[in-house]
Motif scaffolding. Structure first.
Motif, PDB file in Angstrom:
ATOM      1  N   GLN A 166      12.760  -6.616   3.573  1.00 42.95           N
ATOM      2  CA  GLN A 166      11.679  -5.632   3.515  1.00 42.95           C
ATOM      3  C   GLN A 166      11.981  -4.405   4.368  1.00 42.95           C
ATOM      4  OE1 GLN A 166       7.818  -7.382   3.854  1.00 42.95           O
ATOM      5  NE2 GLN A 166       6.784  -5.431   3.997  1.00 42.95           N
ATOM      6  N   LYS A 167      12.699  -4.578   5.450  1.00 41.69           N
ATOM      7  CA  LYS A 167      13.047  -3.460   6.330  1.00 41.69           C
ATOM      8  C   LYS A 167      13.887  -2.412   5.605  1.00 41.69           C
ATOM      9  CE  LYS A 167      13.042  -6.398  10.389  1.00 41.69           C
ATOM     10  NZ  LYS A 167      13.890  -7.097  11.357  1.00 41.69           N
ATOM     11  N   GLU A 168      14.665  -2.846   4.597  1.00 45.91           N
ATOM     12  CA  GLU A 168      15.529  -1.913   3.882  1.00 45.91           C
ATOM     13  C   GLU A 168      14.744  -0.845   3.126  1.00 45.91           C
ATOM     14  OE1 GLU A 168      19.490  -3.658   2.305  1.00 45.91           O
ATOM     15  OE2 GLU A 168      17.997  -5.264   2.133  1.00 45.91           O
ATOM     16  N   TYR A 210       1.190   5.145   5.574  1.00 44.57           N
ATOM     17  CA  TYR A 210       1.679   3.766   5.656  1.00 44.57           C
ATOM     18  C   TYR A 210       3.206   3.723   5.736  1.00 44.57           C
ATOM     19  CZ  TYR A 210      -3.108   2.740   4.174  1.00 44.57           C
ATOM     20  OH  TYR A 210      -4.475   2.680   4.061  1.00 44.57           O
ATOM     21  N   MET A 211       3.869   4.611   5.018  1.00 45.39           N
ATOM     22  CA  MET A 211       5.328   4.689   5.109  1.00 45.39           C
ATOM     23  C   MET A 211       5.727   5.122   6.519  1.00 45.39           C
ATOM     24  SD  MET A 211       6.727   3.706   2.245  1.00 45.39           S
ATOM     25  CE  MET A 211       8.402   4.313   2.339  1.00 45.39           C
ATOM     26  N   ASN A 254       1.125  -3.474   2.315  1.00 45.85           N
ATOM     27  CA  ASN A 254       2.063  -4.458   2.861  1.00 45.85           C
ATOM     28  C   ASN A 254       2.389  -5.556   1.850  1.00 45.85           C
ATOM     29  OD1 ASN A 254       2.319  -3.161   5.332  1.00 45.85           O
ATOM     30  ND2 ASN A 254       0.637  -4.303   6.250  1.00 45.85           N
ATOM     31  N   GLN A 255       1.396  -5.993   1.080  1.00 40.55           N
ATOM     32  CA  GLN A 255       1.647  -7.008   0.049  1.00 40.55           C
ATOM     33  C   GLN A 255       2.592  -6.461  -1.012  1.00 40.55           C
ATOM     34  OE1 GLN A 255      -2.548  -7.929  -0.947  1.00 40.55           O
ATOM     35  NE2 GLN A 255      -1.978 -10.068  -0.602  1.00 40.55           N
ATOM     36  N   MET A 285      -8.046  -2.050   4.867  1.00 40.38           N
ATOM     37  CA  MET A 285      -7.931  -2.837   3.658  1.00 40.38           C
ATOM     38  C   MET A 285      -6.756  -2.371   2.795  1.00 40.38           C
ATOM     39  SD  MET A 285     -10.821  -3.778   0.951  1.00 40.38           S
ATOM     40  CE  MET A 285     -10.510  -3.485  -0.744  1.00 40.38           C
ATOM     41  N   LYS A 286      -6.608  -1.068   2.613  1.00 39.72           N
ATOM     42  CA  LYS A 286      -5.520  -0.550   1.783  1.00 39.72           C
ATOM     43  C   LYS A 286      -4.160  -0.816   2.433  1.00 39.72           C
ATOM     44  CE  LYS A 286      -7.934   1.788  -1.425  1.00 39.72           C
ATOM     45  NZ  LYS A 286      -7.777   1.776  -2.842  1.00 39.72           N
TER      46      LYS A 286
END
Length: 99
Positions: A21-23, A57-58, A7-8, A1-2
């Protein structure tokens, strides 16, 4: 969920900074790229994510970063919020875009 929330936020921040977003997940040191990362860290942290979650996440997105760098980014964003009403307004705007 997080992860979905992360991602949002990444999507909204990249849009705000007019970046692909890739940057955000490249090692670029341009001010806008670094600023976008700091905003992403701050938003996630204030949403209740731990630094270790943000780090994961990073890393999952291809950007290897340590916990202290994430906390430094949160601090930088917080300092900007305290001193720049426009930046604070942008933070609120992005926060409202994410469920």
């Amino acid at each position: 969920m997080k992860k979905a929330i992360f991602n949002q936020y990444a999507y909204e921040v990249s849009k705000l900074f007019s970046l692909d977003q890739k940057e955000i997940f490249n090692k670029g040191k341009r001010r806008d790229i670094v600023g976008s990362r700091h905003m992403l860290f701050y938003l996630c942290y204030k949403r209740g994510m731990y630094g270790t979650e943000i780090k994961k996440y990073m890393n999952d997105s291809g950007y290897n970063i340590n916990h202290s760098s994430i906390m430094y980014g949160v601090k930088c964003a917080n300092d900007l919020i305290q001193n720049d009403k426009d930046y604070a307004s942008l933070i609120r705007k992005v926060s409202l875009c994410v469920d």
